[in-house]
Design a protein around this motif. Structure first.
Motif, mmCIF file in Angstrom:
data_model
loop_
_atom_site.group_PDB
_atom_site.id
_atom_site.type_symbol
_atom_site.label_atom_id
_atom_site.label_comp_id
_atom_site.label_asym_id
_atom_site.label_seq_id
_atom_site.Cartn_x
_atom_site.Cartn_y
_atom_site.Cartn_z
ATOM 1 N N ARG A 151 5.448 -31.322 10.899
ATOM 2 C CA ARG A 151 6.392 -32.427 10.703
ATOM 3 C C ARG A 151 6.986 -32.896 12.027
ATOM 4 O O ARG A 151 7.171 -34.095 12.246
ATOM 5 C CB ARG A 151 7.505 -32.003 9.737
ATOM 6 N N ARG A 152 7.266 -31.956 12.919
ATOM 7 C CA ARG A 152 7.851 -32.317 14.211
ATOM 8 C C ARG A 152 6.914 -33.244 14.984
ATOM 9 O O ARG A 152 7.327 -34.254 15.546
ATOM 10 C CB ARG A 152 8.132 -31.029 14.987
ATOM 11 N N ARG A 153 5.625 -32.930 14.980
ATOM 12 C CA ARG A 153 4.640 -33.780 15.671
ATOM 13 C C ARG A 153 4.536 -35.144 14.993
ATOM 14 O O ARG A 153 4.373 -36.172 15.668
ATOM 15 C CB ARG A 153 3.278 -33.076 15.691
ATOM 16 N N PHE A 154 4.641 -35.166 13.690
ATOM 17 C CA PHE A 154 4.603 -36.422 12.949
ATOM 18 C C PHE A 154 5.740 -37.343 13.394
ATOM 19 O O PHE A 154 5.531 -38.538 13.632
ATOM 20 C CB PHE A 154 4.714 -36.128 11.449
ATOM 21 N N PHE A 155 6.943 -36.783 13.544
ATOM 22 C CA PHE A 155 8.086 -37.594 13.975
ATOM 23 C C PHE A 155 7.928 -38.041 15.424
ATOM 24 O O PHE A 155 8.382 -39.131 15.800
ATOM 25 C CB PHE A 155 9.387 -36.827 13.764
ATOM 26 N N ALA A 156 7.282 -37.226 16.233
ATOM 27 C CA ALA A 156 7.028 -37.644 17.614
ATOM 28 C C ALA A 156 6.141 -38.881 17.633
ATOM 29 O O ALA A 156 6.393 -39.848 18.373
ATOM 30 C CB ALA A 156 6.378 -36.502 18.385
ATOM 31 N N TYR A 157 5.109 -38.874 16.808
ATOM 32 C CA TYR A 157 4.209 -40.030 16.746
ATOM 33 C C TYR A 157 4.922 -41.251 16.170
ATOM 34 O O TYR A 157 4.698 -42.385 16.617
ATOM 35 C CB TYR A 157 2.989 -39.700 15.891
ATOM 36 N N LEU A 158 5.778 -41.036 15.150
ATOM 37 C CA LEU A 158 6.547 -42.160 14.600
ATOM 38 C C LEU A 158 7.427 -42.779 15.675
ATOM 39 O O LEU A 158 7.528 -44.010 15.796
ATOM 40 C CB LEU A 158 7.418 -41.688 13.435
ATOM 41 N N ASN A 159 8.105 -41.931 16.468
ATOM 42 C CA ASN A 159 8.962 -42.440 17.542
ATOM 43 C C ASN A 159 8.150 -43.198 18.584
ATOM 44 O O ASN A 159 8.579 -44.244 19.096
ATOM 45 C CB ASN A 159 9.698 -41.283 18.215
ATOM 46 N N LEU A 160 6.971 -42.678 18.912
ATOM 47 C CA LEU A 160 6.102 -43.367 19.861
ATOM 48 C C LEU A 160 5.704 -44.735 19.322
ATOM 49 O O LEU A 160 5.658 -45.728 20.066
ATOM 50 C CB LEU A 160 4.855 -42.521 20.121
ATOM 51 N N PHE A 161 5.432 -44.802 18.029
ATOM 52 C CA PHE A 161 5.073 -46.059 17.375
ATOM 53 C C PHE A 161 6.200 -47.082 17.518
ATOM 54 O O PHE A 161 5.992 -48.238 17.902
ATOM 55 C CB PHE A 161 4.796 -45.786 15.894
ATOM 56 N N VAL A 162 7.432 -46.651 17.206
ATOM 57 C CA VAL A 162 8.587 -47.549 17.284
ATOM 58 C C VAL A 162 8.822 -47.999 18.718
ATOM 59 O O VAL A 162 9.075 -49.186 18.986
ATOM 60 C CB VAL A 162 9.836 -46.859 16.702
ATOM 61 N N ALA A 163 8.738 -47.063 19.673
ATOM 62 C CA ALA A 163 8.963 -47.411 21.079
ATOM 63 C C ALA A 163 7.944 -48.436 21.558
ATOM 64 O O ALA A 163 8.287 -49.414 22.245
ATOM 65 C CB ALA A 163 8.895 -46.153 21.944
ATOM 66 N N ALA A 164 6.672 -48.237 21.189
ATOM 67 C CA ALA A 164 5.623 -49.167 21.613
ATOM 68 C C ALA A 164 5.844 -50.545 21.001
ATOM 69 O O ALA A 164 5.670 -51.573 21.676
ATOM 70 C CB ALA A 164 4.253 -48.615 21.221
#
Length: 667
Positions: A151-164
């Motif tokens: 789950r932690r990695r999933f949220f990292a990718y979600l944050n990367l998505f939003v930042a991009a």
């Protein structure tokens, strides 16, 4: 931009200390250093980006609290964005464009690019959509992904998505926009293939990534053409200069930008990846389809409005692509039994409406964004509702094995009802105010375009009502069909936990009221005028009341047909064969077959031919020379036998041969 005053600011702190950085406080048009929330705009991108970095670099040590850091990041971006929005609303309309210069980025001879952010009504609209809806999706994901060890990695990718995505919409140049553009593509690849131990999911992620790369070539070529024509790639230079540029150059740029938009927004002919993207966890689908990724192409078209305005041919192609895609997606969605793939086809169709609006030019730009915002709410709500159904039905997605869930999942039923009514354009709800504006604008196009695009948009509304009503009735109404195809075990549906239902309720409220609020006094259209210009008034070829009545009638007919087929009658657990069109729609109108036959197989044959030519011709020639040299060496080696008498004989033979030649030349 149109009628705007540009204000320059700079990023304080460490960035200004970088080599080549700009001064810490550049003056505004009025001569005063900028103050207020606008100076913190960089934080909107930095917060989710830093959060993603922390979660990825610290790894398992953040498992206990990493998801909450992931939720906090887009909330910070939303708060900063809201403060900037309030600041912009306090400025006169012609002063609502602020360029925040960050640092010198690309000093490359004649091309100099400064990394900066553009704060204007268009970018702030996207910021509000991405951060607000994105925050709700993050909150929902806390519960949805609770049992996933990564789950932690999933949220990292979600944050990367939003930042991009935030970088994409806030960038003040096409070059920096491209960085966000590629970041969105990377994040979508990571999230679609999040469960990549499943081969099909890994293939789906690869498919999305590769098809987007095809579109990205268009954006790169567009930037090259901009540099050749304008000597720059920043909005402040390129967009004003487009007004006096050569139409051929603008047409080339416009068509290449459209190619890029087709890739990101899953528009014809680069739409085949979107259905497969459902391989990712459902919150990913909500984020891709509602607030990020597929909306990027619409943003690119509207942001590039001054270029398209000078290229009527490119503008017409944009409208044609949108019209084709809205019907394509609607037809595919009418035949699918996978709940998430129906919603994916729906997104393709609705983005088609937005592209059609953008292709109508100044009369449609604002309405395309209007529909994009309302769609962001009801589509996110529908996807989260689908995730709630999956949560209560053992992760099933086959609608033929649902039915009768309205009595067991009341909140999900009501919230998805609001999303369903909004997307079909039920009078008074969000879709009614936004999509109908595009239909009216289509009937106001020039000449034959009014009848063609208007009719397509009208028919699309009727088909939308059919396939979305079909989904709603098959899932929540009719008889129970609760068994799994593999085990035959009966399901025990139940409502989702609070962390999932609260975001769904908020999105349902937006689905009901947002369109009406945005339409009050034409407020949203007026808000976008510093970017899109004033909406030109054109009389439709049909009176507006006639268009409205025709739209409502088609919507009601579509919903009624769906009710008679899937609500009032038993739904077969096994799909009947259906007509030829139905079978084709189940296969996505053979889009993968076309891509395979037209592009993949010929590319394979071309590659194999080149490999053969390389081996037979290039390598053959090189190896032939090598073998000839080696053979000649073998022949000459025989003469080098080490015997003195042989060498003396060769010398004597050479002398005799020389004498013969000399004597013969004298005769």
């Amino acid at each position: 931009m149109l009628g705007s005053t540009t204000v320059s600011t700079s990023l304080p702190g460490v960035l200004t200390a970088l080599p080549g950085a700009l001064p810490a406080a550049t003056s505004t048009a009025a001569g005063a250093a900028p103050t207020g929330a606008a100076s913190l705009a960089w934080l909107m991108v930095a917060a989710p980006l830093v959060s993603a970095g922390v979660l990825l670099l610290l790894g398992r040590r953040t498992d206990r609290w990493g998801h909450w850091l992931g939720v906090l990041a887009p909330v910070i971006s939303f708060v900063v964005g809201l403060a900037i929005l309030v600041q912009l609303l306090g400025l006169p309309a012609d002063g609502r464009v602020i360029d925040q210069r960050l640092f010198s980025w690309i000093p490359a001879g004649e091309l100099t690019v400064v990394a900066g952010l553009r704060l204007d009504p268009l970018s702030l609209t996207f910021v509000m959509l991405v951060t607000f809806v994105g925050s709700l999706i993050h909150l929902y994901s806390v519960a949805y992904m609770a049992h996933d060890v990564d789950r932690r990695r999933f949220f990292a990718y979600l944050n990367l998505f939003v930042a991009a995505m935030l970088l994409l919409v806030l960038a003040d140049s096409y070059a920096l926009l491209f960085v966000g553009w590629e970041g969105v593509g990377l994040a979508s690849y990571l999230l679609i293939g999040f469960w990549n131990y499943n081969l099909d999911y890994a293939v789906a992620a690869k498919k999305a990534f590769i098809m987007n790369r095809v579109g990205d070539v268009g954006l790169l070529l567009a930037m090259m053409t901009m540099f050749a024509g304008f000597g720059a790639v920043d909005f402040a230079t390129v967009l004003p200069a487009a007004a006096g540029a050569n139409e051929g150059v603008l047409t080339a740029i416009g068509l290449m930008l459209l190619l890029a938009a087709c890739g990101k927004s899953a528009q014809f002919p680069l739409q085949a990846w979107l259905g497969d993207a459902m391989a990712g966890p459902t919150p990913v689908s909500a984020l891709i389809h509602a607030a990020t990724m597929v909306t990027a192409g619409v943003y690119l078209m509207v942001r590039s409005g001054p270029i398209l305005n000078g290229a009527p041919t490119a503008l017409l192609v944009v409208a044609i692509v949108g019209a084709i895609t809205l019907l394509f997606g609607a037809i595919v969605g009418s035949a699918k039994d996978d709940m998430k793939k129906v919603l994916a086809a729906s997104t393709m169709s609705q983005i088609g409406y937005m592209m059609l609006g953008a292709g109508l030019g100044p009369i449609g730009y604002a309405f395309a964004i209007f529909h994009l915002v309302t769609h962001g709410f009801f589509k996110a709500g529908l996807f989260l509702g689908a995730g709630s159904v999956m949560h209560g039905m053992s992760d099933q997605v086959d609608m033929r094995r649902f039915g009768g869930l309205s009595r067991y999942m009341k909140i999900t039923w009501i919230t998805m009802m609001m999303g369903w009514l909004a997307i079909i354009g039920f009078p008074g709800l969000s879709g009614f105010w936004s999509k109908d504006k595009i239909i009216e604008s289509a009937f106001a196009a020039e000449g034959w375009q009014a009848w063609v695009f208007g009719t397509v948009a009208l028919v699309g509304a009727g088909i939308t009502a059919f396939y979305m009503s079909r989904l709603f009735f098959m899932v929540f109404h009719g008889e129970k069909r609760w068994t799994t195809a593999e085990e035959g075990a009966e399901q025990h549906p139940h409502e989702a936990p609070l962390l999932m239902t609260v975001p769904m309720i908020v999105l349902a409220v937006g689905s009901v009221a947002l369109g009406f609020l945005m339409n009050l006094g034409g407020g949203f259209v007026t808000w976008l005028e510093p970017v899109t210009g004033a909406v030109e008034h054109h009389e439709p070829v049909l009176p507006v009341p006639v268009i409205m009545v025709a739209t409502i009638v088609l919507v009601l007919v579509g919903a009624l047909v769906a009710w008679r087929m899937y609500g009032a009658r038993p739904v077969p657990v096994v799909a009947p064969a259906g007509s030829a069109l139905t079978r084709a729609a189940r296969q996505d109108l053979y889009q993968d077959n076309v891509n395979e036959g037209a592009f993949m197989r010929p590319s394979q044959y071309l590659t194999r031919s080149l490999v053969y030519a390389d081996a037979a011709v290039v390598d053959g020639a090189v190896m032939g020379v090598a073998r000839g040299t080696s053979g000649m060496g073998g022949v000459l080696r025989r003469a080098q036998n080490g015997y003195v008498r042989s060498y003396a004989g060769m010398v004597l033979g050479g002398v005799v041969l020389g004498l013969v030649v000399v004597l013969a030349s004298r005769v």
